[in-house]
Scaffold this active site. Structure first.
Site, PDB file in Angstrom:
ATOM      1  N   GLU A   1       0.813  -1.225   0.000  1.00  0.00           N
ATOM      2  CA  GLU A   1       0.000   0.000   0.000  1.00  0.00           C
ATOM      3  C   GLU A   1       0.844   1.271   0.000  1.00  0.00           C
ATOM      4  O   GLU A   1       0.359   2.348  -0.312  1.00  0.00           O
ATOM      5  CB  GLU A   1      -0.963   0.004   1.186  1.00  0.00           C
ATOM      6  CG  GLU A   1      -2.150  -0.931   1.028  1.00  0.00           C
ATOM      7  CD  GLU A   1      -3.214  -0.400   0.072  1.00  0.00           C
ATOM      8  OE1 GLU A   1      -2.916  -0.287  -1.140  1.00  0.00           O
ATOM      9  OE2 GLU A   1      -4.326  -0.105   0.529  1.00  0.00           O
TER      10      GLU A   1
ATOM     11  N   THR B   1      -6.055   9.573  -1.622  1.00  0.00           N
ATOM     12  CA  THR B   1      -6.040   9.152  -0.217  1.00  0.00           C
ATOM     13  C   THR B   1      -5.316  10.195   0.633  1.00  0.00           C
ATOM     14  O   THR B   1      -5.778  10.553   1.716  1.00  0.00           O
ATOM     15  CB  THR B   1      -5.393   7.757  -0.068  1.00  0.00           C
ATOM     16  OG1 THR B   1      -6.114   6.856  -0.916  1.00  0.00           O
ATOM     17  CG2 THR B   1      -5.475   7.245   1.347  1.00  0.00           C
TER      18      THR B   1
HETATM   19  P1  ADP Z   1      -8.661   3.043  -3.567  1.00  0.00           P
HETATM   20  O1  ADP Z   1      -8.407   2.191  -2.353  1.00  0.00           O
HETATM   21  O2  ADP Z   1      -9.747   4.025  -3.381  1.00  0.00           O
HETATM   22  O3  ADP Z   1      -8.788   2.268  -4.810  1.00  0.00           O
HETATM   23  P2  ADP Z   1      -5.964   3.966  -3.499  1.00  0.00           P
HETATM   24  O4  ADP Z   1      -5.575   5.370  -3.199  1.00  0.00           O
HETATM   25  O5  ADP Z   1      -5.530   2.898  -2.561  1.00  0.00           O
HETATM   26  O6  ADP Z   1      -7.489   4.023  -3.759  1.00  0.00           O
HETATM   27  O7  ADP Z   1      -5.376   3.483  -4.916  1.00  0.00           O
HETATM   28  C1  ADP Z   1      -5.409   4.154  -6.093  1.00  0.00           C
HETATM   29  C2  ADP Z   1      -4.021   4.643  -6.488  1.00  0.00           C
HETATM   30  O8  ADP Z   1      -3.047   3.620  -6.313  1.00  0.00           O
HETATM   31  C3  ADP Z   1      -3.981   5.031  -7.946  1.00  0.00           C
HETATM   32  O9  ADP Z   1      -3.441   6.334  -8.015  1.00  0.00           O
HETATM   33  C4  ADP Z   1      -3.043   4.043  -8.616  1.00  0.00           C
HETATM   34  O10 ADP Z   1      -2.230   4.631  -9.570  1.00  0.00           O
HETATM   35  C5  ADP Z   1      -2.210   3.492  -7.469  1.00  0.00           C
HETATM   36  N1  ADP Z   1      -1.888   2.068  -7.658  1.00  0.00           N
HETATM   37  C6  ADP Z   1      -0.686   1.475  -7.495  1.00  0.00           C
HETATM   38  N2  ADP Z   1      -0.762   0.163  -7.734  1.00  0.00           N
HETATM   39  C7  ADP Z   1      -2.017  -0.119  -8.055  1.00  0.00           C
HETATM   40  C8  ADP Z   1      -2.676  -1.312  -8.400  1.00  0.00           C
HETATM   41  N3  ADP Z   1      -2.053  -2.475  -8.511  1.00  0.00           N
HETATM   42  N4  ADP Z   1      -4.000  -1.219  -8.625  1.00  0.00           N
HETATM   43  C9  ADP Z   1      -4.645  -0.026  -8.534  1.00  0.00           C
HETATM   44  N5  ADP Z   1      -4.064   1.130  -8.232  1.00  0.00           N
HETATM   45  C10 ADP Z   1      -2.752   1.096  -7.987  1.00  0.00           C
END
Ligand code: ADP
Length: 306
Positions: free
Chosen positions: A126, A181
């Site tokens: 994360e 986030t």
């Molecule tokens: P949520 O939990 O609302 O989907 P996050 O902030 O945890 O949101 O994740 C979205 C962000 O994480 C995006 O900006 C994306 O580029 C990044 N990210 C990195 N790796 C991944 C992945 N494997 N899948 C999705 N998003 C990813």
């Protein structure tokens, strides 16, 4: 030991109102699929989706890198990512990739890691999305069901949700900021009034009791957050109306899913889920925002499918 493995991991909703950074629930609304294949070269990512392909910036890539290092694995690994969980909408998208990857890696190398350790590795992924390690989404996505996350030391408690629990999730069609986030954490108050902390603590306790008693109504009625939701709701156009409409349509409770902008309404199998969904759509429409509605149930955790 196999040379290729595919795992499917569910979306998740974090916080559930008063359980900020503590509660998570796996939901069968969306799924990510990750295939790990052993190679002779370095860690690489293949995907058709709009996510970072540099392993350091991808939650799945970071998990593989961390696990390779920790278990002194000599192979290279190709990570194929098929996104089903929309990224950045508060549905635990980056966490689903991390969760599937941890389970795939564990099975591929026969590690047989325990639940807390699996969640710990998924949490390290994360860092690639949120910039900080947090465990609520990954714990739900790895283990399934309802989870309570305790940290220092990490200790995840899982409770099987009631079979008849149902949710309506409205995912608004909005442009989400890149570091959503981080942005949505920035608006949360640094200090809280004791009386608000008491209110949230009583509600959070009742949510846990609702899961223990398998009582969707008690869970829904207790999803009331007087600290984080009031500070964040202005970031979601139409939120107040979406919530009011869903409650009028019979939802037991409504809140922001994770850091938003998705909104989640809680009900059970006897609830008029179509009516609640329509009411939520109308709420978003009042703010000129379209949304996708998904009616869903709690989900099991990440599972090997191939
Ligand atoms: P949520 O939990 O609302 O989907 P996050 O902030 O945890 O949101 O994740 C979205 C962000 O994480 C995006 O900006 C994306 O580029 C990044 N990210 C990195 N790796 C991944 C992945 N494997 N899948 C999705 N998003 C990813």
């Amino acid at each position: 030991m196999v040379s290729s493995i595919t795992v499917r991991a569910p979306s998740s909703t974090a916080n559930l109102g008063p359980g900020f950074d503590v509660f998570g629930l796996a939901v069968d609304a969306f799924f990510d699929e990750i295939t790990l294949t052993k190679t002779k070269s370095a860690v690489s990512i293949i995907t058709d989706d709009n996510i970072p392909t540099n392993p350091e910036n991808n939650t799945a890539g970071l998990v593989v890198k961390n696990m390779i290092k920790r278990f002194k694995i000599k192979d290279g690994i190709e990570i194929k990512i098929k996104k089903g969980v929309p990224a950045g909408f508060g549905m635990g998208s980056s966490a689903a990739s991390a969760a599937a990857t941890v389970i795939a890696f564990d099975k591929m190398y026969g590690l047989k890691l325990d639940g807390n350790t699996l969640v710990e590795f998924a949490g390290t992924g994360e860092k690639a999305s949120a910039g900080t390690i947090h465990y609520d989404n990954v714990a739900a996505s790895v283990l399934g069901g309802f989870v309570i996350v305790r940290t220092n030391p990490l200790n995840v408690i899982k409770i099987e949700p009631p079979m008849n629990m149902r949710m309506c999730i409205a995912v608004p069609k909005l442009e989400v900021p890149k570091k959503k986030t981080k942005v949505s954490r920035g608006v949360i108050p640094k200090k809280v009034r004791l009386i608000d902390s008491v209110t949230n603590l009583s509600n959070a306790s009742a949510v846990v009791a609702g899961f223990m008693k398998k009582d969707p109504k008690l869970i829904g009625n207790s999803i009331i957050d007087v600290i984080v939701e009031p500070a964040r709701q202005h970031m979601i156009p139409g939120f107040a109306k979406v919530k009011e409409n869903a409650m009028k349509a019979g939802a037991f409770g409504v809140t922001i899913s994770g850091a938003g902008p998705s909104v989640i309404a809680f009900s059970d199998s006897l609830g008029d889920l179509k009516k609640i969904s329509l009411a939520m759509s109308k709420g978003f429409a009042s703010a000129n925002t379209k949304c996708q509605i998904v009616i869903c149930k709690p989900s099991k955790g990440a599972t090997v499918i191939k």
